[in-house]
Design a protein around this motif. Structure first.
Motif, PDB file in Angstrom:
ATOM      1  N   LEU A  15      -1.826  -2.877  -8.706  1.00 54.66           N
ATOM      2  CA  LEU A  15      -1.860  -1.723  -9.664  1.00 54.66           C
ATOM      3  C   LEU A  15      -2.414  -2.387 -10.952  1.00 54.66           C
ATOM      4  N   GLU A  16      -2.879  -3.542 -10.930  1.00 51.04           N
ATOM      5  CA  GLU A  16      -3.348  -4.120 -12.116  1.00 51.04           C
ATOM      6  C   GLU A  16      -4.685  -3.871 -12.553  1.00 51.04           C
ATOM      7  N   PHE A  17      -5.540  -3.932 -11.432  1.00 54.42           N
ATOM      8  CA  PHE A  17      -7.000  -3.584 -11.522  1.00 54.42           C
ATOM      9  C   PHE A  17      -7.105  -2.178 -10.677  1.00 54.42           C
ATOM     10  N   GLY A  18      -8.166  -1.181 -11.085  1.00 51.72           N
ATOM     11  CA  GLY A  18      -8.299  -0.019 -10.217  1.00 51.72           C
ATOM     12  C   GLY A  18      -9.591   0.443 -10.757  1.00 51.72           C
ATOM     13  N   GLY A  19      -9.876   1.951 -10.598  1.00 51.57           N
ATOM     14  CA  GLY A  19     -11.213   2.543 -10.842  1.00 51.57           C
ATOM     15  C   GLY A  19     -11.127   2.680 -12.048  1.00 51.57           C
ATOM     16  N   HIS A  20     -12.164   3.536 -12.425  1.00 50.64           N
ATOM     17  CA  HIS A  20     -12.538   3.861 -14.139  1.00 50.64           C
ATOM     18  C   HIS A  20     -13.424   4.984 -14.046  1.00 50.64           C
ATOM     19  N   GLY A  21     -13.456   5.587 -15.160  1.00 46.43           N
ATOM     20  CA  GLY A  21     -14.570   6.527 -15.601  1.00 46.43           C
ATOM     21  C   GLY A  21     -15.741   5.765 -15.646  1.00 46.43           C
ATOM     22  N   ILE A  22     -16.882   6.289 -15.515  1.00 50.51           N
ATOM     23  CA  ILE A  22     -18.352   5.631 -15.661  1.00 50.51           C
ATOM     24  C   ILE A  22     -19.075   6.994 -15.901  1.00 50.51           C
ATOM     25  N   GLY A  23     -20.400   6.341 -16.737  1.00 54.68           N
ATOM     26  CA  GLY A  23     -21.431   7.219 -17.035  1.00 54.68           C
ATOM     27  C   GLY A  23     -22.420   6.665 -17.944  1.00 54.68           C
ATOM     28  N   ARG A  24     -22.408   6.749 -19.202  1.00 54.27           N
ATOM     29  CA  ARG A  24     -23.121   5.848 -19.996  1.00 54.27           C
ATOM     30  C   ARG A  24     -23.109   4.499 -20.104  1.00 54.27           C
ATOM     31  N   THR A  25     -21.581   4.004 -19.900  1.00 56.80           N
ATOM     32  CA  THR A  25     -21.371   2.833 -19.762  1.00 56.80           C
ATOM     33  C   THR A  25     -20.539   2.441 -18.707  1.00 56.80           C
ATOM     34  N   MET A  26     -20.430   1.237 -18.096  1.00 56.48           N
ATOM     35  CA  MET A  26     -19.857   0.810 -16.839  1.00 56.48           C
ATOM     36  C   MET A  26     -18.228   1.324 -16.828  1.00 56.48           C
ATOM     37  N   HIS A  27     -17.572   0.993 -17.989  1.00 48.80           N
ATOM     38  CA  HIS A  27     -16.068   1.315 -17.876  1.00 48.80           C
ATOM     39  C   HIS A  27     -15.923   2.465 -19.129  1.00 48.80           C
ATOM     40  N   GLU A  28     -15.436   3.527 -18.543  1.00 47.92           N
ATOM     41  CA  GLU A  28     -15.021   4.866 -19.506  1.00 47.92           C
ATOM     42  C   GLU A  28     -13.776   5.165 -19.135  1.00 47.92           C
ATOM     43  N   ALA A  29     -13.038   5.971 -19.924  1.00 47.56           N
ATOM     44  CA  ALA A  29     -11.744   6.544 -19.729  1.00 47.56           C
ATOM     45  C   ALA A  29     -12.206   7.689 -18.564  1.00 47.56           C
ATOM     46  N   PRO A  30     -11.231   7.846 -17.623  1.00 48.50           N
ATOM     47  CA  PRO A  30      -9.874   7.559 -17.471  1.00 48.50           C
ATOM     48  C   PRO A  30      -9.928   6.599 -16.361  1.00 48.50           C
ATOM     49  N   HIS A  31      -8.416   5.767 -16.478  1.00 48.23           N
ATOM     50  CA  HIS A  31      -8.355   4.756 -15.373  1.00 48.23           C
ATOM     51  C   HIS A  31      -7.875   5.363 -14.085  1.00 48.23           C
ATOM     52  N   VAL A  32      -8.311   4.821 -12.980  1.00 48.96           N
ATOM     53  CA  VAL A  32      -7.994   5.460 -11.714  1.00 48.96           C
ATOM     54  C   VAL A  32      -7.192   4.408 -11.181  1.00 48.96           C
ATOM     55  N   SER A  33      -5.950   4.693 -10.911  1.00 48.93           N
ATOM     56  CA  SER A  33      -4.969   3.510 -10.216  1.00 48.93           C
ATOM     57  C   SER A  33      -5.263   3.894  -8.704  1.00 48.93           C
ATOM     58  N   ASN A  34      -4.864   2.600  -8.004  1.00 46.99           N
ATOM     59  CA  ASN A  34      -4.904   2.612  -6.643  1.00 46.99           C
ATOM     60  C   ASN A  34      -3.444   3.140  -5.873  1.00 46.99           C
ATOM     61  N   ASN A  35      -2.839   3.584  -6.575  1.00 47.19           N
ATOM     62  CA  ASN A  35      -1.563   4.394  -6.209  1.00 47.19           C
ATOM     63  C   ASN A  35      -1.060   5.354  -7.194  1.00 47.19           C
ATOM     64  N   GLY A  36      -0.417   6.552  -6.785  1.00 45.57           N
ATOM     65  CA  GLY A  36       0.164   7.424  -7.807  1.00 45.57           C
ATOM     66  C   GLY A  36       0.708   8.668  -7.030  1.00 45.57           C
ATOM     67  N   ARG A  37       1.125   9.679  -7.879  1.00 42.66           N
ATOM     68  CA  ARG A  37       1.834  10.704  -7.197  1.00 42.66           C
ATOM     69  C   ARG A  37       1.178  11.981  -7.446  1.00 42.66           C
TER      70      ARG A  37
END
Length: 273
Positions: A169-191
């Motif tokens: 869970l240290e590295f996961g997905g992310h928002g994207i659009g005008r830049t490569m990394h935007e909010a929000p974080h997208v974890s690889n596990n959750g509730r």
């Protein structure tokens, strides 16, 4: 701050995504036993230059890494899974190769990754790759208005568990659009039912990645390449996805990509040796 994109802006991201999908598909045909990783790097550079696109990796300098990153693609082999720094390495029969790339066209970014086996595959490696692909498709299916981020994240964790793996869970997905990394974080596990509510216009990179027998990672001396802590093999699948009124729109589909449900079914209960 989370920026919701208009339908027109999503169309522009889709243009970039289609190029990224085409690039990865072409590289997957170039990658073969005897090919040097640097050949793949330069092939990607040529395609980016010819298209008039810009690499999001070149000169990338996050808090980790001994930057700046002076390549256009991440190439990770076997136990390496993320941020693989391209180097002079000749691919061997049975190598598990992950290719991860993000580019910008006319100011709009798309990001995608895929794992393949070069030469003769091992069943355990195919099982691992398939786990990331099935997890990605499950997460995409959950990326619908009215759901929550936890539904996307839980979809990944549930599939990983079904296949016999535990996500890091240290590295996961992310928002994207005008830049490569935007909010929000997208974890690889959750509730399920937890996290931000998904709204049309949200664009995210969803990227499940797994190691065969550990959820721990270590850095190479290059400061970039992330490997499984126990040396076990790894795999990574990623797409850029837009949430629309009509459901999820995958912006980085490869031209001839086969989705997991279109392939022969596999029983995921047990991890293969």
């Amino acid at each position: 701050m989370i920026e919701l994109k208009s339908p027109r802006e999503i169309e522009r991201m889709h243009v970039t995504g289609q190029f990224v999908g085409k690039l990865l598909e072409e590289l997957s045909t170039v990658a073969a036993v005897g090919v040097n990783l640097l050949d793949l790097e330069h092939h990607a550079r040529g395609m980016i230059q010819e298209r008039g696109a810009e690499s999001c990796y070149w000169d990338y300098s996050p808090s980790f890494g001994r930057g700046p990153f002076r390549n256009v693609i991440c190439l990770s082999v076997n136990d390496a899974v993320l941020h693989g720094l391209p180097k002079s390495y000749v691919l061997q029969d049975g190598d598990l190769l992950t290719m991860d790339i993000a580019v910008s066209i006319d100011g709009w970014v798309a990001d995608s990754a895929m794992s393949i086996v070069v030469g003769t595959p091992r069943e355990a490696d195919l099982h691992l790759i398939r786990a990331t692909e099935v997890a990605l498709e499950a997460a995409i299916e959950a990326a619908r208005p009215g759901n929550r981020m936890g539904d996307i994240e839980a979809s990944i964790g549930e599939v990983a568990a079904e296949f016999g793996y535990t996500p890091n869970l240290e590295f996961g997905g992310h928002g994207i659009g005008r830049t490569m990394h935007e909010a929000p974080h997208v974890s690889n596990n959750g509730r399920r039912g937890h996290g931000m509510k998904l709204r049309p216009g949200l664009t995210i990179a969803i990227e499940p990645w797994l190691a065969a027998t550990t959820d721990q990672i270590v850095f190479d001396e290059d400061g970039w390449t992330l490997r499984s802590a126990d040396g076990s093999r790894t795999a990574h699948s990623e797409h850029t996805v837009a949430i629309t009124e009509d459901g999820p729109l995958v912006l980085t589909r490869r031209p001839n990509e086969r989705r997991p449900h279109e392939e022969a079914s596999e029983q995921p209960q047990a991890r293969l040796p």
